[in-house]
Motif scaffolding. Structure first.
Motif, PDB file in Angstrom:
ATOM      1  N   ARG A 137       0.810  -1.219   0.000  1.00 17.68           N
ATOM      2  CA  ARG A 137       0.000   0.000   0.000  1.00 17.68           C
ATOM      3  C   ARG A 137       0.847   1.274   0.000  1.00 17.68           C
ATOM      4  O   ARG A 137       0.321   2.379   0.035  1.00 17.68           O
ATOM      5  CB  ARG A 137      -0.914   0.002   1.221  1.00 17.68           C
ATOM      6  N   GLY A 138       2.141   1.105  -0.016  1.00 14.96           N
ATOM      7  CA  GLY A 138       3.037   2.256  -0.011  1.00 14.96           C
ATOM      8  C   GLY A 138       4.175   2.030   0.962  1.00 14.96           C
ATOM      9  O   GLY A 138       3.998   1.386   2.001  1.00 14.96           O
ATOM     10  N   LEU A 139       5.354   2.555   0.631  1.00 13.13           N
ATOM     11  CA  LEU A 139       6.537   2.301   1.446  1.00 13.13           C
ATOM     12  C   LEU A 139       6.374   2.826   2.860  1.00 13.13           C
ATOM     13  O   LEU A 139       6.749   2.149   3.832  1.00 13.13           O
ATOM     14  CB  LEU A 139       7.773   2.912   0.786  1.00 13.13           C
ATOM     15  N   HIS A 140       5.833   4.022   3.020  1.00  8.58           N
ATOM     16  CA  HIS A 140       5.684   4.602   4.360  1.00  8.58           C
ATOM     17  C   HIS A 140       4.824   3.694   5.233  1.00  8.58           C
ATOM     18  O   HIS A 140       5.137   3.451   6.399  1.00  8.58           O
ATOM     19  CB  HIS A 140       5.072   5.998   4.260  1.00  8.58           C
ATOM     20  N   TRP A 141       3.719   3.200   4.674  1.00  8.06           N
ATOM     21  CA  TRP A 141       2.798   2.325   5.412  1.00  8.06           C
ATOM     22  C   TRP A 141       3.510   1.045   5.846  1.00  8.06           C
ATOM     23  O   TRP A 141       3.408   0.629   7.002  1.00  8.06           O
ATOM     24  CB  TRP A 141       1.605   2.006   4.517  1.00  8.06           C
ATOM     25  N   THR A 142       4.259   0.438   4.933  1.00  7.68           N
ATOM     26  CA  THR A 142       4.952  -0.816   5.250  1.00  7.68           C
ATOM     27  C   THR A 142       6.077  -0.589   6.252  1.00  7.68           C
ATOM     28  O   THR A 142       6.266  -1.391   7.180  1.00  7.68           O
ATOM     29  CB  THR A 142       5.501  -1.460   3.973  1.00  7.68           C
ATOM     30  N   LEU A 143       6.827   0.489   6.089  1.00  5.40           N
ATOM     31  CA  LEU A 143       7.929   0.767   7.020  1.00  5.40           C
ATOM     32  C   LEU A 143       7.412   1.054   8.427  1.00  5.40           C
ATOM     33  O   LEU A 143       8.074   0.723   9.414  1.00  5.40           O
ATOM     34  CB  LEU A 143       8.776   1.934   6.521  1.00  5.40           C
ATOM     35  N   ASP A 144       6.234   1.658   8.512  1.00  2.00           N
ATOM     36  CA  ASP A 144       5.634   1.887   9.829  1.00  2.00           C
ATOM     37  C   ASP A 144       5.343   0.552  10.517  1.00  2.00           C
ATOM     38  O   ASP A 144       5.636   0.378  11.703  1.00  2.00           O
ATOM     39  CB  ASP A 144       4.347   2.700   9.680  1.00  2.00           C
ATOM     40  N   LEU A 145       4.801  -0.407   9.768  1.00  2.00           N
ATOM     41  CA  LEU A 145       4.545  -1.737  10.327  1.00  2.00           C
ATOM     42  C   LEU A 145       5.843  -2.456  10.656  1.00  2.00           C
ATOM     43  O   LEU A 145       5.942  -3.162  11.666  1.00  2.00           O
ATOM     44  CB  LEU A 145       3.718  -2.565   9.344  1.00  2.00           C
ATOM     45  N   LYS A 146       6.840  -2.267   9.828  1.00  2.00           N
ATOM     46  CA  LYS A 146       8.146  -2.881  10.081  1.00  2.00           C
ATOM     47  C   LYS A 146       8.723  -2.389  11.411  1.00  2.00           C
ATOM     48  O   LYS A 146       9.229  -3.188  12.215  1.00  2.00           O
ATOM     49  CB  LYS A 146       9.113  -2.562   8.938  1.00  2.00           C
ATOM     50  N   THR A 147       8.641  -1.076  11.643  1.00  2.00           N
ATOM     51  CA  THR A 147       9.155  -0.502  12.890  1.00  2.00           C
ATOM     52  C   THR A 147       8.389  -1.026  14.093  1.00  2.00           C
ATOM     53  O   THR A 147       8.975  -1.386  15.122  1.00  2.00           O
ATOM     54  CB  THR A 147       9.068   1.034  12.837  1.00  2.00           C
ATOM     55  N   LYS A 148       7.068  -1.092  13.973  1.00  2.00           N
ATOM     56  CA  LYS A 148       6.260  -1.608  15.076  1.00  2.00           C
ATOM     57  C   LYS A 148       6.575  -3.069  15.360  1.00  2.00           C
ATOM     58  O   LYS A 148       6.602  -3.505  16.514  1.00  2.00           O
ATOM     59  CB  LYS A 148       4.771  -1.423  14.759  1.00  2.00           C
ATOM     60  N   SER A 149       6.828  -3.836  14.305  1.00  2.00           N
ATOM     61  CA  SER A 149       7.194  -5.236  14.476  1.00  2.00           C
ATOM     62  C   SER A 149       8.549  -5.366  15.171  1.00  2.00           C
ATOM     63  O   SER A 149       8.733  -6.212  16.052  1.00  2.00           O
ATOM     64  CB  SER A 149       7.234  -5.938  13.118  1.00  2.00           C
TER      65      SER A 149
END
Length: 521
Positions: A137-149
């Motif tokens: 859905r977009g790099l920012h969205w995925t990177l946010d989930l990556k950081t939370k993970s």
């Protein structure tokens, strides 16, 4: 006391501390965790061995210790000692594997109505502790989930973010320099790599060259729009590190043609045309073990190229009824996802305009030739990974990953080779083999525990388990992953599945929805 403070304290002071309000789903982390009495099925191709105690300290495996022999009482004095504040997990008689790696995992989709919490829990319930998202859905969205993970602020596998080539660009990329500029920008934003779908040769060459200079990984679905001029061999020579599915590979194997034998009324936007004719493609390629077939394979292996076949996502092409009637749909598939799966002229993968016996027979032949190449690639030392591409064509997150393991087995992989594909091979393809992929001292505590032997029957890895008949003539469900451990945190896999079931039940109740087969409403 806020949740973040509780989490920090749990790293060093508390044991058995449930975090983030997920009291029934997860436990930990711990300053020390000892997993007792398992039979280890490692990701390196080694045969099972046990009983073994695994010691984890602050998310690092510090001991993998053999503590006895099968059928012989274990001498407690010779086992690793639990430190004050540590946690013991009694897994006597169970099987432990490295955490699974899904190399093609889209984190839900707006069209499917599948949000990340639903998707992540299904993956984790099936032992998937690492996911490479090949565009989303977009790099920012995925990177946010990556950081939370990474912070374990959400229940989620590790996330590797591969941006779709050109995604986020204000204008279409039309020159080599624009391609290089986009690649540099993508790296600065924190992406782990790029997912290509194809482009003109000069654009692909520039983008792959720049990405390689930056040390990032790459993947490509060689879509039909550009594959006639740029196939898998071109990509591998230019620096692509992995290919998705199989598009572009038969084209590299062509001997008596340069383009696929398209019907003259073919339209790529027609999903029936696209998928029906894709099922005839492998028969147009060089025959197995022929000179050209061997030459292409050998060159790809010499380039250390990774194949990520995603067999499962096309399985409905050879047996639509099986995919539609998978037993987990009624319990775990969201209404919005089921609606997306239905025959449609506008949804990707909804190619059931008129699908029948002739199409399925062609696809069965297609699979046979495809699997022959993949199995021989593995036999000659090539790297084959495990990816699911779930969320399309009746394939459900987590469940489809286990089906992919079964299909690798069908292709000819020994069960130990299947596990290696799902673990170490994926870690190598991500450049993470020093941290994940096998159970070894110094690596992270990403682990899977199941109470049945998956080598004897991979079906025990499904959340629904495997059907067995007991000596008392009782039908039971055996298996289903018991624990998924990520970053040393213990997740109750069956509780995760229950959480997903509750989500689905709530949505069905809200919509007064019942899953029905297409045309049977």
């Amino acid at each position: 006391m806020n949740r973040f403070f509780i989490y920090i304290l749990s790293l060093s002071l508390f044991t058995s501390q449930f975090i983030c309000g997920q009291e029934n789903l997860q436990e930990g982390p711990f300053n020390q965790l000892i997993i007792r009495g398992v039979t280890l099925i490692n990701g390196n191709g080694a045969p099972p061995r046990g009983p073994i105690d695994i010691v984890v300290e602050n998310n690092i495996i510090t001991k993998v210790q053999v503590v006895g022999y099968p059928g012989v009482k274990i001498d407690a004095d010779k086992r690793p000692k639990l430190k004050p504040g540590g946690k013991e997990l009694d897994c006597n008689g169970m099987y432990l594997l490295p955490g699974f790696i899904d190399m093609h995992g889209h984190i839900g989709g707006e069209a499917q109505g599948a949000d990340y919490d639903y998707v992540f829990k299904l993956w984790m319930a099936h032992g998937v502790t690492t996911v490479r998202e090949p565009s989303g859905r977009g790099l920012h969205w995925t990177l946010d989930l990556k950081t939370k993970s990474e912070k374990n602020a959400i229940i989620a596998p590790r996330v590797f973010a591969y941006t779709g080539f050109g995604q986020g660009s204000a204008n279409p990329i039309s020159t080599p320099e624009q391609a290089r500029e986009w690649v540099r920008s993508n790296a600065k934003k924190g992406a782990d790599g790029i997912k290509f779908f194809g482009a003109p040769p000069e654009i692909m060459a520039a983008a792959l060259d720049e990405n390689k200079k930056l040390g990032l990984k790459s993947a490509c679905h060689h879509a039909q729009m550009d594959v006639a001029r740029w196939n898998v061999l071109h990509s591998a020579r230019a620096g692509l590190t992995s290919m998705e599915h199989w598009y572009g590979l038969p084209e590299a194997l062509f001997e008596d043609r340069t383009v696929q034998d398209y019907p003259l009324n073919y339209n790529y936007q027609n999903e029936q045309h696209r998928f029906e004719n894709a099922g005839k493609l492998w028969e147009q390629a060089a025959k197995p073990y022929s000179k050209h077939w061997n030459a292409v394979m050998d060159e790809l292996i010499a380039l250390d190229f990774t194949l990520d076949p995603t067999f499962n996502i096309y399985e409905a092409s050879r047996d639509l009824q099986r995919a539609r009637r998978a037993e987990w749909h009624e319990t775990y598939t969201l209404p919005s996802l089921w609606e997306f799966y239905k025959p449609s002229k506008v949804s990707h993968g909804s190619y059931w305009h008129n699908w029948g016996t002739e199409q399925e027979v062609a696809w069965k032949k297609n699979y046979n030739l495809w699997m022959t190449f993949i199995n021989e690639y593995k036999n000659r030392g090539g790297r084959v990974t495990t990816g699911s591409d779930s969320g399309f064509i009746y394939q459900l997150y987590g469940f489809a990953y286990v089906r992919e393991l079964e299909l690798l087995r069908e292709a000819g992989f020994h069960p130990l080779e299947v596990i290696r594909s799902a673990t170490l091979n994926g870690a190598e393809a991500l450049g993470m083999e020093d941290k994940i992929g096998t159970v070894a001292v110094g690596k992270l505590a990403d682990l899977v525990v199941v109470d049945e032997n998956p080598l004897e029957n991979l079906k025990v890895l499904y959340g629904t388990g495997a059907i067995k008949l007991t000596d008392d003539n009782e039908i039971i469900r055996a298996g289903g992953i018991k624990y998924t451990i990520k970053d040393g945190i213990i997740y109750d896999a069956k509780a995760l599945l229950k959480s997903v079931k509750d989500m689905v039940d709530k949505e069905k109740q809200k919509l007064n929805y019942t899953i029905k087969q297409p045309g049977m409403d």
